[in-house]
Design a protein around this motif. Structure first.
Motif, PDB file in Angstrom:
ATOM      1  N   LEU A   1       0.805  -1.216   0.000  1.00 58.04           N
ATOM      2  CA  LEU A   1       0.000   0.000   0.000  1.00 58.04           C
ATOM      3  C   LEU A   1       0.840   1.269   0.000  1.00 58.04           C
ATOM      4  O   LEU A   1       0.301   2.373  -0.038  1.00 58.04           O
ATOM      5  N   ILE A   2       2.170   1.134   0.050  1.00 56.08           N
ATOM      6  CA  ILE A   2       3.026   2.316   0.002  1.00 56.08           C
ATOM      7  C   ILE A   2       2.976   2.920  -1.399  1.00 56.08           C
ATOM      8  O   ILE A   2       3.268   2.232  -2.378  1.00 56.08           O
ATOM      9  N   PRO A   3       2.585   4.191  -1.530  1.00 54.74           N
ATOM     10  CA  PRO A   3       2.532   4.819  -2.860  1.00 54.74           C
ATOM     11  C   PRO A   3       3.916   4.865  -3.495  1.00 54.74           C
ATOM     12  O   PRO A   3       4.926   5.063  -2.806  1.00 54.74           O
ATOM     13  N   ALA A   4       3.959   4.688  -4.796  1.00 53.35           N
ATOM     14  CA  ALA A   4       5.236   4.652  -5.498  1.00 53.35           C
ATOM     15  C   ALA A   4       6.025   5.935  -5.291  1.00 53.35           C
ATOM     16  O   ALA A   4       7.242   5.906  -5.080  1.00 53.35           O
ATOM     17  N   ARG A   5       5.356   7.076  -5.340  1.00 48.05           N
ATOM     18  CA  ARG A   5       6.058   8.357  -5.187  1.00 48.05           C
ATOM     19  C   ARG A   5       6.676   8.500  -3.808  1.00 48.05           C
ATOM     20  O   ARG A   5       7.742   9.083  -3.647  1.00 48.05           O
ATOM     21  N   ASP A   6       6.004   7.969  -2.783  1.00 46.50           N
ATOM     22  CA  ASP A   6       6.567   8.038  -1.434  1.00 46.50           C
ATOM     23  C   ASP A   6       7.847   7.215  -1.350  1.00 46.50           C
ATOM     24  O   ASP A   6       8.826   7.614  -0.713  1.00 46.50           O
TER      25      ASP A   6
ATOM     26  N   GLU B   1       9.870   6.451  -3.848  1.00 48.07           N
ATOM     27  CA  GLU B   1      10.907   7.092  -4.650  1.00 48.07           C
ATOM     28  C   GLU B   1      11.451   8.338  -3.965  1.00 48.07           C
ATOM     29  O   GLU B   1      12.649   8.635  -4.067  1.00 48.07           O
ATOM     30  N   GLN B   2      10.580   9.068  -3.265  1.00 47.19           N
ATOM     31  CA  GLN B   2      11.016  10.279  -2.576  1.00 47.19           C
ATOM     32  C   GLN B   2      12.065   9.981  -1.524  1.00 47.19           C
ATOM     33  O   GLN B   2      12.933  10.803  -1.239  1.00 47.19           O
TER      34      GLN B   2
ATOM     35  N   SER C   1       8.956   2.202 -11.709  1.00 43.95           N
ATOM     36  CA  SER C   1       8.061   2.215 -12.867  1.00 43.95           C
ATOM     37  C   SER C   1       8.711   2.923 -14.039  1.00 43.95           C
ATOM     38  O   SER C   1       8.438   2.619 -15.202  1.00 43.95           O
TER      39      SER C   1
END
Length: 338
Positions: A144-149, A151-152, A178
């Motif tokens: 459930l961890i968003p991809a942007r989080d 990557e940040q 991605s």
């Protein structure tokens, strides 16, 4: 024949780097690698968990001493109990002396979360490291961890380390984004002096006889080089920072192929573990012989000749379709391998 190259702004006598591993964990190992001709060495990683553990231990000792004797506030364990973070700083200085002035020693810092552990990069710099390789070993286990989080996190850790040191900082990443190209560009803009492609993440497997999950680590094989080589081809000329290749180096041809793709330096651990530190001379000698045979005078003259920037076919839909058609023609009926 000029084999010299630049990596992270450092002058290397040749593009072969002994990457982090058992052979670089001692001054004697570093000396043997330098004598065999490597251009630089990367020391084994110092892990966030090790730094956190040491900080917690020191806090516990200080807190315990405050309730007993004033002298205890200045107590620290002796050499027999010296933790790896402290010994690591000694390794940096010892490795520098063993490698000699022409072989830069790069420290490695491995972590996954923003925090005070990144400040240890300053101690690495003070100990004499020529650069820091930041190995962000992060595979989010929570779906459930968003991809942007996720990557940040890479950018935050890089910025923290860059703020702590004046020496160059390389970031070692894996291919599991991605858009690996965009991630490379993001880190480049954030100030990475180099990117190391790619980290080989520990992968588990299942034994159906014993019902156990294995976590073994395997040496790399030449077949694994195609993925990082593809992305180095695509990124060459499109990012400001240096590009280092790692994974799948077994002979001089693997080194040459990475350079043709656009790598500034080529790292290996597996080949040196299989054949010994002296094998570095075989790799460097083979590269020099190939360059002479092909008429290359400098490494700069061949770097990136087979990159995407050189207007060669990129591995897009057209390349995919062509590969499927060739494989189908060679191995099976139409559509059998699609």
């Amino acid at each position: 024949m000029d084999l010299s190259t630049k990596y992270l702004g450092l002058d290397l006598r040749n593009p072969l780097i002994a990457s982090a591993g058992p052979l670089t964990s001692s001054a004697d190992g570093v000396r043997r690698l330098a004598e065999a001709g490597v251009g630089a060495v990367v020391l084994p990683s110092l892990f966030e968990e090790q730094l956190t553990q040491e900080a917690n231990r020191d806090s516990w000792l200080a807190a315990g001493g405050a309730d007993s004797f004033p002298e205890a506030l200045s107590y620290r364990p002796g050499a027999a109990y010296e933790a790896w973070p402290h010994r690591y700083l000694h390794l940096i200085s010892q490795a520098r002396a063993a490698a000699g002035p022409g072989v830069p020693v790069i420290a490695s810092l491995n972590g996954v979360s923003p925090g005070g552990w990144t400040n240890y990069a300053t101690a690495m710099e003070d100990a004499g490291a020529a650069a820091v390789e930041l190995n962000i070993y992060y595979l989010p286990g929570d779906p459930l961890i968003p991809a942007r989080d996720a990557e940040q996190r890479y950018t935050e850790i890089l910025l923290a380390v860059k703020a702590a040191v004046r020496i160059p900082v390389a970031v070692k990443i894996g291919p599991y984004f991605s858009s690996p190209g965009e991630m490379a560009a993001v880190l480049d803009r954030a100030g990475a002096d180099g990117l190391v492609l790619f980290n080989r993440f520990l992968q588990t497997d299942i034994d159906p006889e014993t019902f156990t999950v294995s976590r073994g680590f395997r040496l790399s094989s030449p077949g694994e080089a195609s993925l990082p080589r593809t992305w180095i081809r695509l990124l060459h000329g499109k990012v400001r920072c240096s590009l280092a290749a790692t994974t799948g180096v077994e002979n001089w041809a693997d080194v040459a192929a990475y350079l043709l793709a656009g790598a500034d330096a080529v790292m290996t651990t597996s080949a040196l573990l299989r054949h010994g530190p002296a094998y570095a001379a075989v790799l460097v000698g083979g590269l020099a012989s190939w360059m002479q045979r092909k008429g290359f005078v400098t490494v700069a003259g061949l770097r990136g000749l087979m990159s995407d920037e050189a207007n060669l076919t990129a591995p897009g839909r057209g390349g995919y379709l062509s590969a499927i058609e060739q494989a189908t023609h060679a191995f099976g009926a139409p559509g059998a391998l699609a």
